[in-house]
Design a protein around this motif. Structure first.
Motif, PDB file in Angstrom:
ATOM      1  N   ARG A 136       0.812  -1.219   0.000  1.00 54.59           N
ATOM      2  CA  ARG A 136       0.000   0.000   0.000  1.00 54.59           C
ATOM      3  C   ARG A 136       0.846   1.271   0.000  1.00 54.59           C
ATOM      4  O   ARG A 136       0.287   2.373  -0.060  1.00 54.59           O
ATOM      5  N   GLN A 137       2.176   1.146   0.082  1.00 50.65           N
ATOM      6  CA  GLN A 137       3.026   2.329   0.164  1.00 50.65           C
ATOM      7  C   GLN A 137       3.110   3.052  -1.184  1.00 50.65           C
ATOM      8  O   GLN A 137       2.871   2.469  -2.244  1.00 50.65           O
ATOM      9  N   ASP A 138       3.480   4.333  -1.102  1.00 47.60           N
ATOM     10  CA  ASP A 138       3.522   5.172  -2.307  1.00 47.60           C
ATOM     11  C   ASP A 138       4.597   4.709  -3.292  1.00 47.60           C
ATOM     12  O   ASP A 138       4.401   4.805  -4.514  1.00 47.60           O
ATOM     13  N   TYR A 139       5.748   4.239  -2.806  1.00 45.03           N
ATOM     14  CA  TYR A 139       6.820   3.869  -3.738  1.00 45.03           C
ATOM     15  C   TYR A 139       6.444   2.627  -4.542  1.00 45.03           C
ATOM     16  O   TYR A 139       6.967   2.417  -5.632  1.00 45.03           O
ATOM     17  N   ILE A 140       5.544   1.791  -4.016  1.00 46.48           N
ATOM     18  CA  ILE A 140       5.068   0.646  -4.799  1.00 46.48           C
ATOM     19  C   ILE A 140       4.165   1.141  -5.932  1.00 46.48           C
ATOM     20  O   ILE A 140       4.262   0.673  -7.081  1.00 46.48           O
ATOM     21  N   ARG A 141       3.307   2.108  -5.632  1.00 44.21           N
ATOM     22  CA  ARG A 141       2.465   2.690  -6.687  1.00 44.21           C
ATOM     23  C   ARG A 141       3.329   3.375  -7.742  1.00 44.21           C
ATOM     24  O   ARG A 141       3.052   3.296  -8.945  1.00 44.21           O
ATOM     25  N   THR A 142       4.401   4.049  -7.296  1.00 47.87           N
ATOM     26  CA  THR A 142       5.293   4.716  -8.249  1.00 47.87           C
ATOM     27  C   THR A 142       5.996   3.708  -9.146  1.00 47.87           C
ATOM     28  O   THR A 142       6.141   3.928 -10.358  1.00 47.87           O
ATOM     29  N   ALA A 143       6.450   2.605  -8.567  1.00 48.60           N
ATOM     30  CA  ALA A 143       7.121   1.573  -9.363  1.00 48.60           C
ATOM     31  C   ALA A 143       6.177   0.989 -10.409  1.00 48.60           C
ATOM     32  O   ALA A 143       6.570   0.737 -11.554  1.00 48.60           O
ATOM     33  N   ARG A 144       4.936   0.781 -10.020  1.00 47.21           N
ATOM     34  CA  ARG A 144       3.963   0.263 -10.986  1.00 47.21           C
ATOM     35  C   ARG A 144       3.629   1.315 -12.048  1.00 47.21           C
ATOM     36  O   ARG A 144       3.426   0.980 -13.217  1.00 47.21           O
ATOM     37  N   ALA A 145       3.574   2.584 -11.633  1.00 52.66           N
ATOM     38  CA  ALA A 145       3.270   3.651 -12.598  1.00 52.66           C
ATOM     39  C   ALA A 145       4.380   3.810 -13.628  1.00 52.66           C
ATOM     40  O   ALA A 145       4.123   4.237 -14.763  1.00 52.66           O
ATOM     41  N   LYS A 146       5.615   3.453 -13.261  1.00 50.13           N
ATOM     42  CA  LYS A 146       6.723   3.538 -14.210  1.00 50.13           C
ATOM     43  C   LYS A 146       6.681   2.422 -15.255  1.00 50.13           C
ATOM     44  O   LYS A 146       7.477   2.426 -16.184  1.00 50.13           O
ATOM     45  N   GLY A 147       5.798   1.478 -15.069  1.00 49.90           N
ATOM     46  CA  GLY A 147       5.678   0.389 -16.024  1.00 49.90           C
ATOM     47  C   GLY A 147       6.547  -0.810 -15.722  1.00 49.90           C
ATOM     48  O   GLY A 147       6.749  -1.656 -16.596  1.00 49.90           O
ATOM     49  N   LEU A 148       7.070  -0.930 -14.483  1.00 46.67           N
ATOM     50  CA  LEU A 148       7.876  -2.082 -14.133  1.00 46.67           C
ATOM     51  C   LEU A 148       7.015  -3.346 -14.109  1.00 46.67           C
ATOM     52  O   LEU A 148       5.834  -3.296 -13.751  1.00 46.67           O
ATOM     53  N   PRO A 149       7.575  -4.488 -14.489  1.00 45.42           N
ATOM     54  CA  PRO A 149       6.820  -5.745 -14.413  1.00 45.42           C
ATOM     55  C   PRO A 149       6.387  -6.031 -12.977  1.00 45.42           C
ATOM     56  O   PRO A 149       7.073  -5.657 -12.017  1.00 45.42           O
ATOM     57  N   GLU A 150       5.245  -6.688 -12.837  1.00 47.85           N
ATOM     58  CA  GLU A 150       4.717  -6.975 -11.501  1.00 47.85           C
ATOM     59  C   GLU A 150       5.675  -7.834 -10.692  1.00 47.85           C
ATOM     60  O   GLU A 150       5.811  -7.641  -9.481  1.00 47.85           O
ATOM     61  N   ARG A 151       6.367  -8.772 -11.346  1.00 48.44           N
ATOM     62  CA  ARG A 151       7.334  -9.604 -10.634  1.00 48.44           C
ATOM     63  C   ARG A 151       8.460  -8.758 -10.048  1.00 48.44           C
ATOM     64  O   ARG A 151       8.894  -8.956  -8.913  1.00 48.44           O
ATOM     65  N   THR A 152       8.931  -7.774 -10.810  1.00 40.98           N
ATOM     66  CA  THR A 152       9.990  -6.894 -10.322  1.00 40.98           C
ATOM     67  C   THR A 152       9.500  -6.048  -9.155  1.00 40.98           C
ATOM     68  O   THR A 152      10.230  -5.834  -8.172  1.00 40.98           O
ATOM     69  N   VAL A 153       8.280  -5.564  -9.250  1.00 40.73           N
ATOM     70  CA  VAL A 153       7.722  -4.749  -8.170  1.00 40.73           C
ATOM     71  C   VAL A 153       7.615  -5.554  -6.881  1.00 40.73           C
ATOM     72  O   VAL A 153       7.974  -5.074  -5.793  1.00 40.73           O
ATOM     73  N   ILE A 154       7.156  -6.796  -7.006  1.00 37.69           N
ATOM     74  CA  ILE A 154       6.955  -7.623  -5.813  1.00 37.69           C
ATOM     75  C   ILE A 154       8.284  -8.067  -5.222  1.00 37.69           C
ATOM     76  O   ILE A 154       8.511  -7.951  -4.013  1.00 37.69           O
ATOM     77  N   VAL A 155       9.195  -8.580  -6.074  1.00 35.57           N
ATOM     78  CA  VAL A 155      10.431  -9.178  -5.572  1.00 35.57           C
ATOM     79  C   VAL A 155      11.443  -8.125  -5.137  1.00 35.57           C
ATOM     80  O   VAL A 155      12.000  -8.198  -4.037  1.00 35.57           O
ATOM     81  N   LYS A 156      11.683  -7.122  -5.980  1.00 33.23           N
ATOM     82  CA  LYS A 156      12.755  -6.172  -5.709  1.00 33.23           C
ATOM     83  C   LYS A 156      12.346  -5.032  -4.783  1.00 33.23           C
ATOM     84  O   LYS A 156      13.203  -4.431  -4.125  1.00 33.23           O
ATOM     85  N   HIS A 157      11.070  -4.720  -4.741  1.00 32.37           N
ATOM     86  CA  HIS A 157      10.639  -3.577  -3.926  1.00 32.37           C
ATOM     87  C   HIS A 157       9.815  -4.010  -2.713  1.00 32.37           C
ATOM     88  O   HIS A 157      10.180  -3.705  -1.574  1.00 32.37           O
ATOM     89  N   ALA A 158       8.730  -4.727  -2.943  1.00 25.20           N
ATOM     90  CA  ALA A 158       7.850  -5.085  -1.828  1.00 25.20           C
ATOM     91  C   ALA A 158       8.478  -6.137  -0.919  1.00 25.20           C
ATOM     92  O   ALA A 158       8.504  -5.986   0.309  1.00 25.20           O
ATOM     93  N   LEU A 159       9.021  -7.208  -1.520  1.00 22.63           N
ATOM     94  CA  LEU A 159       9.548  -8.297  -0.708  1.00 22.63           C
ATOM     95  C   LEU A 159      10.761  -7.877   0.114  1.00 22.63           C
ATOM     96  O   LEU A 159      10.867  -8.213   1.294  1.00 22.63           O
ATOM     97  N   ARG A 160      11.674  -7.126  -0.489  1.00 21.95           N
ATOM     98  CA  ARG A 160      12.880  -6.723   0.242  1.00 21.95           C
ATOM     99  C   ARG A 160      12.541  -5.898   1.470  1.00 21.95           C
ATOM    100  O   ARG A 160      13.139  -6.065   2.536  1.00 21.95           O
TER     101      ARG A 160
END
Length: 219
Positions: free
Chosen positions: A126-150
């Motif tokens: 729910r954090q803003d940087y996750i929304r920003t990563a998705r808005a940049k067009g990053l793949p969902e796997r990258t958003v989950i593994v590299k940003h959310a999971l870490r």
């Protein structure tokens, strides 16, 4: 022997718990999330000694009676003919004897890690940087593994030291049930024999191991 049992169980607890928690956190309120939540609560509420007896009954005794080819050894750390086996057969025999006691310790504790990881993932997503990563067009796997999971793993890793006391206490019952020749079985035998020096010595060793494990997190 106790360190082998608890070490393997600790690794599996965090692997299974984190993978399950991430899946639940990514797909909240789905059928898979609800099903895994019920299963996790089921194992989390189950005493380790009862679970060990049920696993022994199903996968050792009943498997032999029903003629299943995958019947697992129920007691001990090696088979009777262990000394006459080849190197590969010895490794396989050790692993086969580890499966039931490790599974007993893992299922009970991995459920707690899964629930904690799920909560952290739901908070991070729910954090803003996750929304920003998705808005940049990053793949969902990258958003989950590299940003959310870490970021969600940071508080989960702190549970590493806190789970060691639970593993050691659970190993006492598991070693007695499966006749595993470790410190837990030694301390139980010493209690029945009223061998107080051995009880104090093993309790002291358990306490030292817990303090050493917790020291990096509390200093």
């Amino acid at each position: 022997n106790t360190l082998i049992l608890t070490g393997v169980a600790l690794v599996l607890v965090f692997i299974i718990g984190i993978v399950t928690g991430v899946y639940e956190g990514v797909r909240p309120h789905s059928f898979g999330d609800r099903s895994l939540s019920v299963i996790a609560l089921f194992f989390y509420s189950m005493p380790s000694f009862w679970l060990g007896l049920m696993l022994m009954l199903l996968f050792s005794l009943k498997a032999h009676q029903w003629g299943f080819p995958f019947a697992l050894p129920a007691t001990g750390i090696t088979s009777v003919d262990y000394d006459f086996m080849s190197t590969g057969e010895k490794i396989g025999d050790r692993i086969a004897h580890l499966i039931l006691p490790v599974t007993t310790l893992t299922l009970v504790l991995a459920a707690g890690i899964a629930r904690y990881t799920r909560g952290q993932m739901l908070e991070v997503i729910r954090q803003d940087y996750i929304r920003t990563a998705r808005a940049k067009g990053l793949p969902e796997r990258t958003v989950i593994v590299k940003h959310a999971l870490r970021n969600s793993l940071l508080p989960v890793i702190t549970l590493l030291g806190l789970y060691l006391p639970f593993l050691f206490s659970g190993a006492v019952f598991v070693e007695v049930i499966f006749s595993w020749p470790g410190m837990g079985r030694v301390i139980v035998d010493a209690i029945f024999q009223r061998d107080y020096p051995v009880v104090m010595a093993t309790s002291f060793i358990f306490a030292v191991m817990v303090v050493v494990a917790l020291w990096p997190w509390v200093r």
